[in-house]
Design an enzyme around this catalytic site. Structure first.
Site, PDB file in Angstrom:
ATOM      1  N   GLU A  63       0.841  -1.209   0.000  1.00 15.66           N
ATOM      2  CA  GLU A  63       0.000   0.000   0.000  1.00 15.66           C
ATOM      3  C   GLU A  63       0.867   1.247   0.000  1.00 15.66           C
ATOM      4  O   GLU A  63       1.829   1.353   0.768  1.00 15.66           O
ATOM      5  CB  GLU A  63      -0.893  -0.027   1.245  1.00 15.66           C
ATOM      6  CG  GLU A  63      -2.248   0.559   1.012  1.00 15.66           C
ATOM      7  CD  GLU A  63      -3.050  -0.269   0.024  1.00 15.66           C
ATOM      8  OE1 GLU A  63      -3.075   0.114  -1.178  1.00 15.66           O
ATOM      9  OE2 GLU A  63      -3.652  -1.257   0.423  1.00 15.66           O
ATOM     10  N   HIS A  64       0.488   2.166  -0.864  1.00 14.18           N
ATOM     11  CA  HIS A  64       1.251   3.411  -1.033  1.00 14.18           C
ATOM     12  C   HIS A  64       2.701   3.120  -1.432  1.00 14.18           C
ATOM     13  O   HIS A  64       3.620   3.819  -1.011  1.00 14.18           O
ATOM     14  CB  HIS A  64       1.175   4.293   0.222  1.00 14.18           C
ATOM     15  CG  HIS A  64      -0.160   4.977   0.333  1.00 14.18           C
ATOM     16  ND1 HIS A  64      -0.505   6.041  -0.452  1.00 14.18           N
ATOM     17  CD2 HIS A  64      -1.237   4.709   1.101  1.00 14.18           C
ATOM     18  CE1 HIS A  64      -1.741   6.417  -0.157  1.00 14.18           C
ATOM     19  NE2 HIS A  64      -2.212   5.616   0.782  1.00 14.18           N
ATOM     20  N   THR A  65       2.874   2.094  -2.212  1.00  7.97           N
ATOM     21  CA  THR A  65       4.185   1.818  -2.803  1.00  7.97           C
ATOM     22  C   THR A  65       4.168   2.110  -4.301  1.00  7.97           C
ATOM     23  O   THR A  65       5.220   2.344  -4.889  1.00  7.97           O
ATOM     24  CB  THR A  65       4.579   0.338  -2.599  1.00  7.97           C
ATOM     25  OG1 THR A  65       3.447  -0.455  -2.953  1.00  7.97           O
ATOM     26  CG2 THR A  65       4.971   0.048  -1.161  1.00  7.97           C
ATOM     27  N   ASP A  66       2.966   2.080  -4.915  1.00  5.95           N
ATOM     28  CA  ASP A  66       2.934   2.213  -6.388  1.00  5.95           C
ATOM     29  C   ASP A  66       3.470   3.560  -6.846  1.00  5.95           C
ATOM     30  O   ASP A  66       4.246   3.645  -7.801  1.00  5.95           O
ATOM     31  CB  ASP A  66       1.537   1.916  -6.976  1.00  5.95           C
ATOM     32  CG  ASP A  66       0.454   2.917  -6.627  1.00  5.95           C
ATOM     33  OD1 ASP A  66       0.625   3.691  -5.652  1.00  5.95           O
ATOM     34  OD2 ASP A  66      -0.582   2.927  -7.331  1.00  5.95           O
TER      35      ASP A  66
ATOM     36  N   GLY B 227     -16.369   5.659  -2.516  1.00  7.52           N
ATOM     37  CA  GLY B 227     -15.612   6.041  -1.326  1.00  7.52           C
ATOM     38  C   GLY B 227     -15.260   4.849  -0.454  1.00  7.52           C
ATOM     39  O   GLY B 227     -14.942   5.013   0.724  1.00  7.52           O
TER      40      GLY B 227
ATOM     41  N   LEU C 274     -12.178   0.816  -2.788  1.00  6.54           N
ATOM     42  CA  LEU C 274     -12.053  -0.342  -3.694  1.00  6.54           C
ATOM     43  C   LEU C 274     -11.900   0.117  -5.132  1.00  6.54           C
ATOM     44  O   LEU C 274     -12.027  -0.658  -6.067  1.00  6.54           O
ATOM     45  CB  LEU C 274     -13.281  -1.261  -3.552  1.00  6.54           C
ATOM     46  CG  LEU C 274     -13.494  -1.803  -2.145  1.00  6.54           C
ATOM     47  CD1 LEU C 274     -14.798  -2.583  -2.054  1.00  6.54           C
ATOM     48  CD2 LEU C 274     -12.326  -2.690  -1.722  1.00  6.54           C
TER      49      LEU C 274
ATOM     50  N   SER D 121     -13.583   2.628  -7.126  1.00  9.62           N
ATOM     51  CA  SER D 121     -14.711   2.796  -8.036  1.00  9.62           C
ATOM     52  C   SER D 121     -14.301   3.674  -9.218  1.00  9.62           C
ATOM     53  O   SER D 121     -14.763   3.462 -10.344  1.00  9.62           O
ATOM     54  CB  SER D 121     -15.903   3.416  -7.305  1.00  9.62           C
ATOM     55  OG  SER D 121     -15.519   4.575  -6.624  1.00  9.62           O
ATOM     56  N   SER D 122     -13.390   4.620  -8.995  1.00  8.62           N
ATOM     57  CA  SER D 122     -13.017   5.513 -10.102  1.00  8.62           C
ATOM     58  C   SER D 122     -12.240   4.760 -11.181  1.00  8.62           C
ATOM     59  O   SER D 122     -12.527   4.916 -12.376  1.00  8.62           O
ATOM     60  CB  SER D 122     -12.223   6.711  -9.600  1.00  8.62           C
ATOM     61  OG  SER D 122     -11.146   6.281  -8.815  1.00  8.62           O
TER      62      SER D 122
ATOM     63  N   ASP E 275      -4.463   0.743  -9.333  1.00  6.62           N
ATOM     64  CA  ASP E 275      -5.892   0.450  -9.438  1.00  6.62           C
ATOM     65  C   ASP E 275      -6.298   0.171 -10.880  1.00  6.62           C
ATOM     66  O   ASP E 275      -7.015  -0.789 -11.176  1.00  6.62           O
ATOM     67  CB  ASP E 275      -6.716   1.639  -8.918  1.00  6.62           C
ATOM     68  CG  ASP E 275      -6.364   1.992  -7.486  1.00  6.62           C
ATOM     69  OD1 ASP E 275      -5.692   1.180  -6.826  1.00  6.62           O
ATOM     70  OD2 ASP E 275      -6.758   3.082  -7.046  1.00  6.62           O
TER      71      ASP E 275
HETATM   72  C1  GLA Z   1      -5.171   4.733  -4.278  1.00  5.95           C
HETATM   73  C2  GLA Z   1      -4.400   5.074  -5.540  1.00  5.95           C
HETATM   74  C3  GLA Z   1      -3.388   3.980  -5.888  1.00  5.95           C
HETATM   75  C4  GLA Z   1      -2.525   3.624  -4.673  1.00  5.95           C
HETATM   76  C5  GLA Z   1      -3.370   3.396  -3.436  1.00  5.95           C
HETATM   77  C6  GLA Z   1      -2.544   3.213  -2.191  1.00  5.95           C
HETATM   78  O1  GLA Z   1      -5.990   3.620  -4.475  1.00  5.95           O
HETATM   79  O2  GLA Z   1      -5.283   5.245  -6.622  1.00  5.95           O
HETATM   80  O3  GLA Z   1      -2.606   4.375  -6.980  1.00  5.95           O
HETATM   81  O4  GLA Z   1      -1.563   4.610  -4.459  1.00  5.95           O
HETATM   82  O5  GLA Z   1      -4.265   4.471  -3.203  1.00  5.95           O
HETATM   83  O6  GLA Z   1      -1.776   2.055  -2.274  1.00  5.95           O
END
Ligand code: GLA
Length: 394
Positions: free
Chosen positions: A33-36, A121, A124, A126-127, A175
């Site tokens: 998470e928050h690595t991309d 929100g 997951l 949705s966008s 995502d």
């Molecule tokens: C959101 C962002 C992703 C990713 C996550 C955290 O979903 O759209 O690119 O950074 O947060 O891992």
């Protein structure tokens, strides 16, 4: 809604004639998470919650958009797609059409009806599901004219660009990639710096576990600005480390390098953010190996560690997600729990022994509601294939 009802709704709005359906799934991120956005590894999967668009081409260049659950009609013209950035609903879709047109896709007029089963929100994505469904529709229609296969990695990049440039959310690629490239019963082990990836079979069910999505129902607010701020903080850490290490992104730094050199990051906040990214990246590499060996108990421990780091170092959890993860961990048969997605509300996930799954939902739900006042929702996560055309009658 069911596809048959959506088709009837489409015909009612737009009149009789042919119609096609294109699907973009939501995603769950197992870990990473928050690595991309720092070029690191992620381990997401496409899930059965989805966005779908029913589409028919028009010859007059007008894109007309409707939603199954909103009383709204957006009309855009293909000659002027740059000017819809601030509309309340529809900017994701028009943004995708705009970016595709810039890239040379033959974007035609279309009548479109959108329907979502992804709760908004919920973390997951949705966008991304909307963007990828739209991109798949446009790519399919325009590629049929030139008879070449669709490149779904390119569609993921287009969808991300639309979100970055058109909507203004500076998200990473995870995502959109998961939605476009998902595979049934597999997670995607993706390196975001160069988009190399592998599908990893996920055998939770065969080994007696269920993956449960736990929606805190906490409305997420100001998420774009907090998200973009985290990126800026990571960038500060990256620049400090780059001055002394041979790295191309923050996720290139190993935990050992971080421990040896962290003092060059002068800002204590940026130092914490970097520690999260660097250790989370290492956890994701280990988690992938554990998943391949079906070692779910050790995998669960990494999920717990991931949440702790997101809570203490990256600070994107908040009371509701922390409470949900804490009450999840107290339930019988739970072997791991963590938030999933950007954070600040939305969903956590829990890996639970199957025979305790129903009791988990009842008991974790009651404990969470008592402590937060929000009535949560729970979903079983079915891991599905990524985006594509679907039968309109299914
Ligand atoms: C959101 C962002 C992703 C990713 C996550 C955290 O979903 O759209 O690119 O950074 O947060 O891992």
């Amino acid at each position: 809604m069911e596809f048959t009802s959506l088709k009837s709704m489409f015909l009612k709005y737009y009149g009789d004639g042919p119609v096609r359906a294109f699907c973009g799934p939501a995603r769950v991120n197992l870990i990473g998470e928050h690595t991309d956005h720092q070029g690191g590894y992620v381990l997401p999967a496409a899930i059965s919650l989805r966005s779908v668009c029913f589409v028919r081409e028009r010859q007059d260049g007008i894109i007309r958009l409707r939603a199954s659950d909103l009383d709204v009609v957006v009309e855009a013209h293909i000659s002027n797609l740059s000017k819809y950035k601030s509309i309340n609903w529809g900017a994701y879709q028009i943004g995708v059409a705009y970016v595709m047109q810039q890239k040379g896709y033959d974007v035609s007029g279309m009548d479109i009806l959108f329907d979502e089963t992804v709760p908004h929100g919920s973390g997951l994505s949705s966008s991304a599901a909307i963007e990828v469904a739209m991109a798949t529709a446009i790519a399919t229609l325009s590629h049929e004219k030139i008879a070449t296969p669709i490149d779904y990695v390119e569609l993921a990049l287009i969808a991300q660009e639309a979100e970055n440039q058109y909507v203004g959310m500076n998200c990473g690629i995870m995502d959109q990639f998961a939605s476009a490239m998902g595979k049934k019963d597999s997670a995607i082990f993706l390196r975001c710096s160069d988009l190399t990836y592998r599908h990893i079979p996920v055998r939770f069910m065969q080994h007696g576990y269920r993956l449960i999505l736990c929606n805190t129902k906490k409305p997420r607010s100001l998420i774009e600005s907090a998200y973009n701020q985290r990126r800026t903080e990571c960038d500060l850490a990256f620049r400090a480390l780059k001055a002394i290490l041979n790295i191309n992104c923050l996720a290139d730094v190993t935990p050992q390098q971080y421990e040896a050199h962290q003092e060059v990051i002068l800002d204590p906040i940026a130092r914490k953010r970097a520690r999260h990214v660097i250790y989370e990246n290492a956890r994701t590499i280990s988690a992938c190996a554990l998943l391949e060996k079906d070692d779910f108990v050790a995998f669960g421990l990494l999920m717990n560690a991931s949440h702790e780091s997101l809570k203490k170092d990256f600070e994107v959890t908040g009371k509701e997600l922390d409470t949900m993860v804490e009450v999840s961990g107290n339930q019988k048969g739970v072997i791991g729990a963590r938030m999933t997605g950007a954070g600040f509300g939305g969903c956590s996930i829990a890996l639970v022994e199957s025979q305790h799954a129903d009791a988990f939902i009842a008991n974790a739900g009651a404990a969470y509601e008592e402590r937060t006042g929000y009535t949560p929702e729970f979903y079983y996560a079915d891991i599905t294939d990524g985006a594509g055309e679907r039968e309109t009658e299914s």
